[in-house]
Design an enzyme around this catalytic site. Sequence first.
Site, mmCIF file in Angstrom:
data_model
loop_
_atom_site.group_PDB
_atom_site.id
_atom_site.type_symbol
_atom_site.label_atom_id
_atom_site.label_comp_id
_atom_site.label_asym_id
_atom_site.label_seq_id
_atom_site.Cartn_x
_atom_site.Cartn_y
_atom_site.Cartn_z
ATOM 1 N N GLU A 1 0.842 -1.206 0.000
ATOM 2 C CA GLU A 1 0.000 0.000 0.000
ATOM 3 C C GLU A 1 0.871 1.247 0.000
ATOM 4 O O GLU A 1 1.870 1.321 0.730
ATOM 5 C CB GLU A 1 -0.886 -0.038 1.247
ATOM 6 C CG GLU A 1 -2.291 0.422 1.017
ATOM 7 C CD GLU A 1 -3.107 -0.489 0.098
ATOM 8 O OE1 GLU A 1 -3.105 -0.251 -1.134
ATOM 9 O OE2 GLU A 1 -3.744 -1.423 0.597
ATOM 10 N N GLY B 1 -15.374 5.971 -2.454
ATOM 11 C CA GLY B 1 -14.531 6.323 -1.307
ATOM 12 C C GLY B 1 -14.447 5.223 -0.279
ATOM 13 O O GLY B 1 -14.179 5.469 0.895
ATOM 14 N N GLY C 1 -12.450 2.418 -0.546
ATOM 15 C CA GLY C 1 -11.176 1.702 -0.552
ATOM 16 C C GLY C 1 -11.114 0.524 -1.500
ATOM 17 O O GLY C 1 -10.100 -0.164 -1.565
ATOM 18 N N LEU C 2 -12.195 0.288 -2.260
ATOM 19 C CA LEU C 2 -12.179 -0.832 -3.212
ATOM 20 C C LEU C 2 -12.083 -0.318 -4.649
ATOM 21 O O LEU C 2 -12.314 -1.060 -5.604
ATOM 22 C CB LEU C 2 -13.432 -1.707 -3.040
ATOM 23 C CG LEU C 2 -13.604 -2.316 -1.642
ATOM 24 C CD1 LEU C 2 -14.876 -3.152 -1.570
ATOM 25 C CD2 LEU C 2 -12.390 -3.171 -1.272
ATOM 26 N N SER D 1 -13.706 2.237 -6.551
ATOM 27 C CA SER D 1 -14.803 2.516 -7.483
ATOM 28 C C SER D 1 -14.301 3.445 -8.590
ATOM 29 O O SER D 1 -14.800 3.399 -9.711
ATOM 30 C CB SER D 1 -15.971 3.162 -6.740
ATOM 31 O OG SER D 1 -15.566 4.386 -6.160
ATOM 32 N N SER D 2 -13.304 4.258 -8.296
ATOM 33 C CA SER D 2 -12.800 5.213 -9.297
ATOM 34 C C SER D 2 -12.223 4.499 -10.509
ATOM 35 O O SER D 2 -12.608 4.775 -11.646
ATOM 36 C CB SER D 2 -11.705 6.103 -8.705
ATOM 37 O OG SER D 2 -12.171 6.782 -7.589
ATOM 38 N N GLU E 1 -7.659 10.586 -13.753
ATOM 39 C CA GLU E 1 -7.783 10.786 -12.302
ATOM 40 C C GLU E 1 -6.876 11.923 -11.819
ATOM 41 O O GLU E 1 -7.268 12.737 -10.991
ATOM 42 C CB GLU E 1 -7.443 9.464 -11.600
ATOM 43 C CG GLU E 1 -7.958 9.442 -10.205
ATOM 44 C CD GLU E 1 -8.182 8.030 -9.677
ATOM 45 O OE1 GLU E 1 -8.540 7.125 -10.471
ATOM 46 O OE2 GLU E 1 -7.982 7.839 -8.481
ATOM 47 N N ASP F 1 -4.689 0.728 -9.025
ATOM 48 C CA ASP F 1 -6.092 0.355 -9.192
ATOM 49 C C ASP F 1 -6.412 0.059 -10.655
ATOM 50 O O ASP F 1 -7.125 -0.900 -10.965
ATOM 51 C CB ASP F 1 -6.995 1.492 -8.688
ATOM 52 C CG ASP F 1 -6.623 1.936 -7.291
ATOM 53 O OD1 ASP F 1 -6.010 1.131 -6.566
ATOM 54 O OD2 ASP F 1 -6.923 3.084 -6.938
HETATM 55 C C1 GLA Z 1 -5.396 4.462 -3.807
HETATM 56 C C2 GLA Z 1 -4.738 4.933 -5.091
HETATM 57 C C3 GLA Z 1 -3.675 3.943 -5.550
HETATM 58 C C4 GLA Z 1 -2.710 3.582 -4.419
HETATM 59 C C5 GLA Z 1 -3.471 3.241 -3.145
HETATM 60 C C6 GLA Z 1 -2.554 3.060 -1.963
HETATM 61 O O1 GLA Z 1 -6.142 3.307 -4.034
HETATM 62 O O2 GLA Z 1 -5.690 5.095 -6.105
HETATM 63 O O3 GLA Z 1 -2.985 4.482 -6.654
HETATM 64 O O4 GLA Z 1 -1.780 4.599 -4.215
HETATM 65 O O5 GLA Z 1 -4.423 4.238 -2.817
HETATM 66 O O6 GLA Z 1 -1.781 1.926 -2.124
#
Ligand code: GLA
Length: 334
Positions: A16, A98, A100-101, A103-104, A135, A147
Amino acid sequence: MTVTAFGPGRVNLIGEHTDYNNGLALPFAIADGVRVTAEPLDGDHIEAIASDLGEEDRFDAADPPPAEGWRAFVRGMVAELGDVDPARLTITGTIPQGSGLSSSAALEVALALALLGTDEGLDRIALAQLCSRVENAWVGAQTGLLDQLAALLGETDAALCIDFRSLEVTPVALELGDWRLVTVDSGERHTHAGSGYNERRAECATACERLGVPSLREATPDAVAGLPEPLRSRARHVLDENDRVTQTVAALGRGDREAVGALLDASHASLRDLYEASTPAVERTADALRAAGATGARMVGGGFGGHVLGLLPPGVALPRGATVVMPGPGARLL
Ligand code: GLA
């Protein structure tokens, strides 16, 4: 021709805040995600309908103006792809924004495939880079490529070991036997354009400047130890987290799931204490997962809220609110 594209969300097993530091990560695509249907339209406009939000947008296909929120993704994607035919886009999704999975990225890749009208013959790494530009430049979140690569290159039964310096992507079989990976929503939401995310990224860039290295991948532990706080802690997290990715790949290879759980816990502690990306709601969720019997638990994604991932050994009941996650295929036309 009308087409429907699906972009999956992702879970990051480990690694991460390493992507924008030219490091390593081990994500996989999941079954939840975003669907975009594109129908051809007469005229010269794009119409977009965000069904779940009950909102709409309409703009010139040849010259999309900037916007906020979900509209920024659609307009940015049309602009970055260029030469897009007029269309009506209908967007629906199963991942809360928003959370953490990602969606963007799910939205970006589904938009890209729907507007391109195909899922074949694509340079998926170049497409991930294009999505990331949307983004960065249109949404204002200085996120990396994690992502988008996970959403575009996802494979059934495998996590992807991504080296962000070489952009080499190696599938790693995720054989867990009777063990299960689950996610639980902390209930707290973030936007990467607005949370501490951009600040953390800027701190890593400052650390690199001070060390005279192009990225933290080239930084040594000794050099990092000489940095002032908070740069030292941020950089240490990144160096250790890269090591944990390598160790997780090795642990999976020898079927050592206890070790994977311990690495998840270590990653979480580092994100909380060194990267300072946790929140009380995330901590409560991670603690509850461990109390329910998880061998390890960690926040996923950018942090500052969102989902927590847990590894459940055989025989442990599914905790309340937990969803089993497993690696699925990447973005595709349905
Ligand atoms: C978000 C960002 C990714 C990455 C993570 C952290 O998901 O979109 O690019 O930096 O946070 O690992």
